[in-house]
Design a protein around this motif. Structure first.
Motif, PDB file in Angstrom:
ATOM      1  N   GLY A  27       1.064  -1.265   0.096  1.00 11.73           N
ATOM      2  CA  GLY A  27       0.101  -0.001   0.059  1.00 11.73           C
ATOM      3  C   GLY A  27       0.848   1.169   0.109  1.00 11.73           C
ATOM      4  O   GLY A  27       0.212   2.274   0.159  1.00 11.73           O
ATOM      5  N   GLU A  28       2.124   1.016  -0.053  1.00 13.36           N
ATOM      6  CA  GLU A  28       2.894   2.394  -0.166  1.00 13.36           C
ATOM      7  C   GLU A  28       2.490   3.224  -1.414  1.00 13.36           C
ATOM      8  O   GLU A  28       2.629   2.734  -2.428  1.00 13.36           O
ATOM      9  CB  GLU A  28       4.394   1.823  -0.336  1.00 13.36           C
ATOM     10  CG  GLU A  28       5.115   3.122  -0.288  1.00 13.36           C
ATOM     11  CD  GLU A  28       6.721   2.914  -0.222  1.00 13.36           C
ATOM     12  OE1 GLU A  28       7.390   2.662  -1.558  1.00 13.36           O
ATOM     13  OE2 GLU A  28       7.451   3.061   0.749  1.00 13.36           O
ATOM     14  N   PRO A  29       2.257   4.532  -1.239  1.00 15.15           N
ATOM     15  CA  PRO A  29       1.848   5.483  -2.187  1.00 15.15           C
ATOM     16  C   PRO A  29       2.751   5.531  -3.004  1.00 15.15           C
ATOM     17  O   PRO A  29       4.335   5.433  -2.673  1.00 15.15           O
ATOM     18  CB  PRO A  29       1.439   6.656  -1.515  1.00 15.15           C
ATOM     19  CG  PRO A  29       1.015   6.357  -0.230  1.00 15.15           C
ATOM     20  CD  PRO A  29       1.964   5.006   0.088  1.00 15.15           C
ATOM     21  N   ASP A  30       2.915   5.935  -4.359  1.00 14.91           N
ATOM     22  CA  ASP A  30       4.004   6.413  -5.289  1.00 14.91           C
ATOM     23  C   ASP A  30       4.496   7.617  -4.778  1.00 14.91           C
ATOM     24  O   ASP A  30       4.076   8.478  -4.372  1.00 14.91           O
ATOM     25  CB  ASP A  30       3.135   6.804  -6.727  1.00 14.91           C
ATOM     26  CG  ASP A  30       4.457   7.016  -7.531  1.00 14.91           C
ATOM     27  OD1 ASP A  30       4.590   8.066  -7.985  1.00 14.91           O
ATOM     28  OD2 ASP A  30       4.956   5.985  -8.292  1.00 14.91           O
ATOM     29  N   GLY A  34       1.896  10.467  -5.009  1.00 14.91           N
ATOM     30  CA  GLY A  34       1.361  10.007  -3.820  1.00 14.91           C
ATOM     31  C   GLY A  34       0.895  11.456  -3.147  1.00 14.91           C
ATOM     32  O   GLY A  34       1.844  12.347  -2.936  1.00 14.91           O
ATOM     33  N   THR A  35      -0.420  11.553  -2.716  1.00 12.88           N
ATOM     34  CA  THR A  35      -0.956  12.564  -2.088  1.00 12.88           C
ATOM     35  C   THR A  35      -0.489  12.832  -0.538  1.00 12.88           C
ATOM     36  O   THR A  35      -0.227  11.545   0.084  1.00 12.88           O
ATOM     37  CB  THR A  35      -2.408  12.829  -2.099  1.00 12.88           C
ATOM     38  OG1 THR A  35      -2.923  11.836  -1.299  1.00 12.88           O
ATOM     39  CG2 THR A  35      -2.845  12.984  -3.612  1.00 12.88           C
ATOM     40  N   ASP A  37      -2.474  13.059   1.782  1.00 11.19           N
ATOM     41  CA  ASP A  37      -3.531  12.193   2.491  1.00 11.19           C
ATOM     42  C   ASP A  37      -3.528  10.717   2.323  1.00 11.19           C
ATOM     43  O   ASP A  37      -3.460   9.946   3.288  1.00 11.19           O
ATOM     44  CB  ASP A  37      -4.976  12.330   1.937  1.00 11.19           C
ATOM     45  CG  ASP A  37      -5.436  13.767   2.344  1.00 11.19           C
ATOM     46  OD1 ASP A  37      -5.053  14.282   3.414  1.00 11.19           O
ATOM     47  OD2 ASP A  37      -6.423  14.467   1.575  1.00 11.19           O
ATOM     48  N   LYS A  38      -2.881  10.219   1.239  1.00  8.87           N
ATOM     49  CA  LYS A  38      -2.546   8.923   0.973  1.00  8.87           C
ATOM     50  C   LYS A  38      -1.229   8.391   1.890  1.00  8.87           C
ATOM     51  O   LYS A  38      -1.183   7.595   2.355  1.00  8.87           O
ATOM     52  CB  LYS A  38      -1.997   8.636  -0.480  1.00  8.87           C
ATOM     53  CG  LYS A  38      -3.559   8.739  -1.232  1.00  8.87           C
ATOM     54  CD  LYS A  38      -3.019   8.243  -3.002  1.00  8.87           C
ATOM     55  CE  LYS A  38      -4.211   8.099  -3.636  1.00  8.87           C
ATOM     56  NZ  LYS A  38      -3.987   7.939  -5.174  1.00  8.87           N
ATOM     57  N   TRP A  39      -0.266   9.534   1.906  1.00  9.87           N
ATOM     58  CA  TRP A  39       0.828   9.207   2.743  1.00  9.87           C
ATOM     59  C   TRP A  39       0.310   9.122   4.193  1.00  9.87           C
ATOM     60  O   TRP A  39       1.030   8.375   4.905  1.00  9.87           O
ATOM     61  CB  TRP A  39       2.144  10.010   2.525  1.00  9.87           C
ATOM     62  CG  TRP A  39       2.874   9.850   1.348  1.00  9.87           C
ATOM     63  CD1 TRP A  39       2.710  10.216   0.123  1.00  9.87           C
ATOM     64  CD2 TRP A  39       3.723   8.725   1.163  1.00  9.87           C
ATOM     65  NE1 TRP A  39       3.578   9.720  -0.709  1.00  9.87           N
ATOM     66  CE2 TRP A  39       4.303   8.760  -0.173  1.00  9.87           C
ATOM     67  CE3 TRP A  39       4.343   7.696   2.192  1.00  9.87           C
ATOM     68  CZ2 TRP A  39       5.271   7.792  -0.714  1.00  9.87           C
ATOM     69  CZ3 TRP A  39       5.338   7.075   1.610  1.00  9.87           C
ATOM     70  CH2 TRP A  39       5.856   7.064   0.390  1.00  9.87           C
ATOM     71  N   HIS A  40      -0.347   9.949   4.715  1.00 12.54           N
ATOM     72  CA  HIS A  40      -0.979   9.775   6.164  1.00 12.54           C
ATOM     73  C   HIS A  40      -1.595   8.738   6.357  1.00 12.54           C
ATOM     74  O   HIS A  40      -1.450   7.920   7.561  1.00 12.54           O
ATOM     75  CB  HIS A  40      -1.800  11.190   6.437  1.00 12.54           C
ATOM     76  CG  HIS A  40      -0.986  12.351   6.861  1.00 12.54           C
ATOM     77  ND1 HIS A  40      -0.302  12.342   7.848  1.00 12.54           N
ATOM     78  CD2 HIS A  40      -0.911  13.625   6.178  1.00 12.54           C
ATOM     79  CE1 HIS A  40       0.222  13.614   8.041  1.00 12.54           C
ATOM     80  NE2 HIS A  40      -0.098  14.259   6.982  1.00 12.54           N
ATOM     81  N   ALA A  41      -2.252   8.249   5.495  1.00 13.94           N
ATOM     82  CA  ALA A  41      -2.992   6.918   5.695  1.00 13.94           C
ATOM     83  C   ALA A  41      -2.157   5.730   5.440  1.00 13.94           C
ATOM     84  O   ALA A  41      -2.352   4.584   6.547  1.00 13.94           O
ATOM     85  CB  ALA A  41      -4.413   6.604   4.432  1.00 13.94           C
ATOM     86  N   TYR A  42      -1.165   5.834   5.044  1.00 13.70           N
ATOM     87  CA  TYR A  42      -0.028   4.500   4.760  1.00 13.70           C
ATOM     88  C   TYR A  42       0.712   4.647   6.228  1.00 13.70           C
ATOM     89  O   TYR A  42       0.875   3.668   6.510  1.00 13.70           O
ATOM     90  CB  TYR A  42       0.767   4.892   3.718  1.00 13.70           C
ATOM     91  CG  TYR A  42       1.954   3.921   3.521  1.00 13.70           C
ATOM     92  CD1 TYR A  42       1.805   2.581   3.289  1.00 13.70           C
ATOM     93  CD2 TYR A  42       3.308   4.429   3.465  1.00 13.70           C
ATOM     94  CE1 TYR A  42       2.767   1.727   3.334  1.00 13.70           C
ATOM     95  CE2 TYR A  42       4.320   3.500   3.556  1.00 13.70           C
ATOM     96  CZ  TYR A  42       4.200   2.150   3.376  1.00 13.70           C
ATOM     97  OH  TYR A  42       5.069   1.216   3.409  1.00 13.70           O
TER      98      TYR A  42
END
Length: 74
Positions: A27-30, A34-35, A37-42
Protein backbone atom coordinates in the motif's frame (compact mmCIF):
# COMPACT_ATOMS: atom_id res chain seq x y z
CA UNK A 1 18.23 -18.61 52.07
CA UNK A 2 18.90 -19.86 48.53
CA UNK A 3 17.52 -18.11 45.50
CA UNK A 4 16.54 -20.06 42.38
CA UNK A 5 19.04 -20.07 39.55
CA UNK A 6 18.38 -17.72 36.70
CA UNK A 7 16.40 -19.18 33.88
CA UNK A 8 17.97 -16.72 31.45
CA UNK A 9 18.12 -18.09 27.94
CA UNK A 10 15.55 -20.77 28.66
CA UNK A 11 12.54 -18.56 29.16
CA UNK A 12 10.03 -18.41 26.34
CA UNK A 13 10.09 -15.27 24.25
CA UNK A 14 6.93 -13.24 24.76
CA UNK A 15 7.08 -11.95 21.20
CA UNK A 16 7.23 -14.93 18.88
CA UNK A 17 8.15 -12.78 15.90
CA UNK A 18 11.82 -12.14 15.33
CA UNK A 19 12.60 -8.39 14.97
CA UNK A 20 14.25 -8.87 11.57
CA UNK A 21 11.71 -11.32 10.17
CA UNK A 22 10.56 -10.21 6.74
CA UNK A 23 7.17 -8.52 6.81
CA UNK A 24 5.45 -7.72 3.54
CA UNK A 25 4.30 -4.13 3.56
CA UNK A 26 1.71 -3.20 0.98
CA UNK A 27 0.00 0.00 0.00
CA UNK A 28 2.94 2.41 -0.19
CA UNK A 29 1.89 5.41 -2.28
CA UNK A 30 3.94 6.34 -5.31
CA UNK A 31 6.86 8.56 -4.32
CA UNK A 32 6.17 11.05 -7.12
CA UNK A 33 2.39 11.11 -7.31
CA UNK A 34 1.21 10.05 -3.83
CA UNK A 35 -0.82 12.75 -2.10
CA UNK A 36 -0.30 13.91 1.46
CA UNK A 37 -3.58 12.21 2.45
CA UNK A 38 -2.43 8.90 0.95
CA UNK A 39 0.91 9.11 2.79
CA UNK A 40 -0.86 9.90 6.07
CA UNK A 41 -3.16 6.90 5.60
CA UNK A 42 -0.18 4.67 4.79
CA UNK A 43 1.72 5.94 7.85
CA UNK A 44 -1.32 5.22 10.02
CA UNK A 45 -1.52 1.67 8.62
CA UNK A 46 2.16 1.14 9.49
CA UNK A 47 1.50 1.99 13.13
CA UNK A 48 -0.31 -1.32 13.72
CA UNK A 49 2.66 -3.39 12.52
CA UNK A 50 5.41 -4.62 14.87
CA UNK A 51 7.50 -1.51 15.52
CA UNK A 52 10.62 -3.49 16.38
CA UNK A 53 10.78 -4.97 12.87
CA UNK A 54 13.49 -3.43 10.70
CA UNK A 55 11.36 -3.41 7.54
CA UNK A 56 8.57 -1.61 9.37
CA UNK A 57 10.99 0.95 10.80
CA UNK A 58 12.38 1.67 7.32
CA UNK A 59 8.87 2.03 5.86
CA UNK A 60 7.95 4.42 8.69
CA UNK A 61 11.08 6.48 8.06
CA UNK A 62 10.25 6.74 4.35
CA UNK A 63 6.65 7.69 5.08
CA UNK A 64 7.67 10.29 7.67
CA UNK A 65 10.23 11.81 5.31
CA UNK A 66 7.74 11.94 2.44
CA UNK A 67 5.08 13.52 4.67
CA UNK A 68 7.58 16.13 5.84
CA UNK A 69 8.55 16.90 2.26
CA UNK A 70 4.95 17.22 1.11
CA UNK A 71 4.19 19.50 4.07
CA UNK A 72 7.21 21.68 3.21
CA UNK A 73 6.09 21.92 -0.43
CA UNK A 74 2.65 23.34 0.53
Amino acid sequence: MMLPASNKGNSPNKNTERPNQRIEIEGEPDLLTGTLDKWHAYRQALSVLPQENENVRVAIAVADARIARLNADK
